[in-house]
Write a protein that holds these residues in place. Sequence first.
Motif, PDB file in Angstrom:
ATOM      1  N   GLY A 264      36.618  24.394  54.556  1.00 52.05           N
ATOM      2  CA  GLY A 264      37.785  24.772  54.746  1.00 52.05           C
ATOM      3  C   GLY A 264      37.950  23.958  56.732  1.00 52.05           C
ATOM      4  N   VAL A 265      36.805  24.047  56.997  1.00 52.13           N
ATOM      5  CA  VAL A 265      37.220  23.284  58.593  1.00 52.13           C
ATOM      6  C   VAL A 265      36.937  22.197  58.581  1.00 52.13           C
ATOM      7  CG1 VAL A 265      35.987  23.155  60.633  1.00 52.13           C
ATOM      8  CG2 VAL A 265      35.641  25.544  59.774  1.00 52.13           C
ATOM      9  N   PHE A 266      36.402  21.553  57.631  1.00 56.80           N
ATOM     10  CA  PHE A 266      35.724  20.171  57.601  1.00 56.80           C
ATOM     11  C   PHE A 266      37.084  19.187  57.140  1.00 56.80           C
ATOM     12  CE2 PHE A 266      31.535  20.778  57.841  1.00 56.80           C
ATOM     13  CZ  PHE A 266      30.948  20.028  58.631  1.00 56.80           C
ATOM     14  N   VAL A 267      37.668  19.765  55.804  1.00 49.75           N
ATOM     15  CA  VAL A 267      38.418  19.576  55.555  1.00 49.75           C
ATOM     16  C   VAL A 267      40.097  20.002  56.057  1.00 49.75           C
ATOM     17  CG1 VAL A 267      40.354  20.131  53.372  1.00 49.75           C
ATOM     18  CG2 VAL A 267      38.466  20.438  53.008  1.00 49.75           C
ATOM     19  N   PHE A 268      40.139  21.002  56.923  1.00 46.01           N
ATOM     20  CA  PHE A 268      41.087  20.953  58.089  1.00 46.01           C
ATOM     21  C   PHE A 268      41.410  19.850  59.010  1.00 46.01           C
ATOM     22  CE2 PHE A 268      43.197  22.393  61.490  1.00 46.01           C
ATOM     23  CZ  PHE A 268      44.631  22.563  61.377  1.00 46.01           C
ATOM     24  N   VAL A 269      40.487  19.751  59.610  1.00 44.93           N
ATOM     25  CA  VAL A 269      40.023  18.124  60.455  1.00 44.93           C
ATOM     26  C   VAL A 269      40.126  17.067  60.151  1.00 44.93           C
ATOM     27  CG1 VAL A 269      38.601  17.676  61.876  1.00 44.93           C
ATOM     28  CG2 VAL A 269      38.446  20.324  61.654  1.00 44.93           C
ATOM     29  N   GLN A 270      39.720  17.065  58.467  1.00 43.55           N
ATOM     30  CA  GLN A 270      39.730  15.835  57.695  1.00 43.55           C
ATOM     31  C   GLN A 270      41.615  15.788  57.694  1.00 43.55           C
ATOM     32  OE1 GLN A 270      37.682  13.213  57.374  1.00 43.55           O
ATOM     33  NE2 GLN A 270      38.470  11.883  55.997  1.00 43.55           N
ATOM     34  N   LEU A 272      43.891  16.709  59.965  1.00 44.59           N
ATOM     35  CA  LEU A 272      44.466  16.294  60.678  1.00 44.59           C
ATOM     36  C   LEU A 272      43.962  14.531  61.419  1.00 44.59           C
ATOM     37  CD1 LEU A 272      43.538  18.979  62.997  1.00 44.59           C
ATOM     38  CD2 LEU A 272      45.698  18.711  61.953  1.00 44.59           C
ATOM     39  N   GLU A 273      42.989  14.050  60.972  1.00 43.22           N
ATOM     40  CA  GLU A 273      42.493  12.836  61.367  1.00 43.22           C
ATOM     41  C   GLU A 273      43.472  12.072  60.606  1.00 43.22           C
ATOM     42  OE1 GLU A 273      40.515   9.756  60.369  1.00 43.22           O
ATOM     43  OE2 GLU A 273      39.935  11.672  59.219  1.00 43.22           O
ATOM     44  N   THR A 278      44.589   9.632  63.436  1.00 46.83           N
ATOM     45  CA  THR A 278      44.112   8.047  62.908  1.00 46.83           C
ATOM     46  C   THR A 278      45.701   7.141  63.258  1.00 46.83           C
ATOM     47  OG1 THR A 278      42.298   8.707  62.216  1.00 46.83           O
ATOM     48  CG2 THR A 278      43.087   6.425  61.790  1.00 46.83           C
ATOM     49  N   PRO A 279      46.909   8.122  63.080  1.00 49.14           N
ATOM     50  CA  PRO A 279      47.713   7.082  62.564  1.00 49.14           C
ATOM     51  C   PRO A 279      48.397   6.688  64.142  1.00 49.14           C
ATOM     52  CG  PRO A 279      47.662   8.356  61.087  1.00 49.14           C
ATOM     53  CD  PRO A 279      46.751   8.699  61.542  1.00 49.14           C
ATOM     54  N   MET A 280      48.167   8.334  64.817  1.00 52.05           N
ATOM     55  CA  MET A 280      48.795   7.982  66.284  1.00 52.05           C
ATOM     56  C   MET A 280      47.699   6.358  67.572  1.00 52.05           C
ATOM     57  SD  MET A 280      49.641  11.930  67.347  1.00 52.05           S
ATOM     58  CE  MET A 280      49.893  11.545  68.893  1.00 52.05           C
ATOM     59  N   ILE A 281      46.315   6.766  66.969  1.00 50.84           N
ATOM     60  CA  ILE A 281      45.552   6.352  68.306  1.00 50.84           C
ATOM     61  C   ILE A 281      45.211   4.502  66.978  1.00 50.84           C
ATOM     62  CG2 ILE A 281      43.241   5.797  68.585  1.00 50.84           C
ATOM     63  CD1 ILE A 281      43.745   8.781  68.690  1.00 50.84           C
ATOM     64  N   THR A 282      45.000   4.629  65.857  1.00 44.85           N
ATOM     65  CA  THR A 282      45.022   3.703  65.163  1.00 44.85           C
ATOM     66  C   THR A 282      45.806   2.859  64.337  1.00 44.85           C
ATOM     67  OG1 THR A 282      43.387   4.032  63.961  1.00 44.85           O
ATOM     68  CG2 THR A 282      42.397   3.249  65.851  1.00 44.85           C
ATOM     69  N   GLY A 283      46.524   3.514  63.687  1.00 40.78           N
ATOM     70  CA  GLY A 283      47.542   3.073  62.811  1.00 40.78           C
ATOM     71  C   GLY A 283      49.053   1.870  63.823  1.00 40.78           C
TER      72      GLY A 283
END
Length: 367
Positions: A264-270, A272-273, A278-283
């Motif tokens: 669940g931690v990895f899915v939640f972080v994924q 958010l990513e 990712t859209p805010m930084i590289t998108g």
Amino acid sequence: MYYTFLLIGLSLLVYVLHKLDDILLPLFFAALLSTLLLPLVTRLEKLRWPRVLAILMALLLLIGGIVGLFVVFGSQLMDLKAELPLIQKKLMVMFDQSQQWLHDRFGMRVMSKDEIIDSSLNSAKKSAGGFLGSTLSTTAGVLSVLTLVPIYIFCFLYYRDHMRQFMFRFVAPEKRTSVLHTMDNIQAVVQAYISGLLMVIVIVAILNGIGLLVLGVKFAIFFAIFASVLAVIPFIGILVGATIPALITLVETGSPGKAAAVIGVFVFVQFLEGNFITPMITGSKVSINPMAAIVALILGGELWGTPGMILSIPLVAVLKVVFDSSKSTEPWGFLLGDVSEGEDTPKTKLNTNPGLWGKFWHMVKRI
């Protein structure tokens, strides 16, 4: 005839890329890292540092960061190696229990430990020679890359003006201004993408580490960094990055709930990513759709193995930037890009005055 020669040219290109991998791989790694270090070198030169000293300082910072990462990984790997015998024993116990459950429930034959060990030894003996050979060749390749890449980076950064003048000699004088503008745009976008990708990896590693440390997972730092690097690979990365720590947590604690919490931690972080980080930084600069990324990873792995998989995503991003810079190749850049960059068919406006609710909904979509 045109498409025939095009296919022949592509086949020859793939053949040359595969045969010259020992020469091309260090060059590609050095080119990407040089693009990443160029803003730092330029800033130091504006502070009246000599070019040689500026490049050497950037190389020292890069090597120091890589060494620090390996130190963190090495300590975690040593701890994991020390725990492997205990993990193996617990895994065998869980395997026996699951076999017994399958036998009681479905009547499946139970394999003994001796049969499992014998089959594992036989398969290991068959693949030992190939594994040893591949290990030696991989080690030699890594050592050669580690030796050549800093030299190539220094040459790229030191002779960058000379190489730009070399490219100008192929262009007519009246077109050099537009070519220079295109080259600057490509360089800026590639720098933003690579630096943004590294920033995404760092942020995802921190978030993963916080979540795993809160759950009390062993080797949390190692699994956090490992999963953050794999998160660059769409879909497959999160699957591999979450399965291994969840399995080890299940073996260590025997609690399916805690293993599910790790996933669940990895899915939640994924989540958010993919939707925010990712859209805010590289998108805003360049984005590659998941299908193009997966195909690039497969092709890179087939062409150059593991180094090819590492280089595939950045190289596809560079190709997209190059394609987008020309009207004749812009459709290929659109094909590689994410679906949010455009739509295949334009929509007809049915109402030029959408009203208060329409304006509010349009504002929400823009946010």
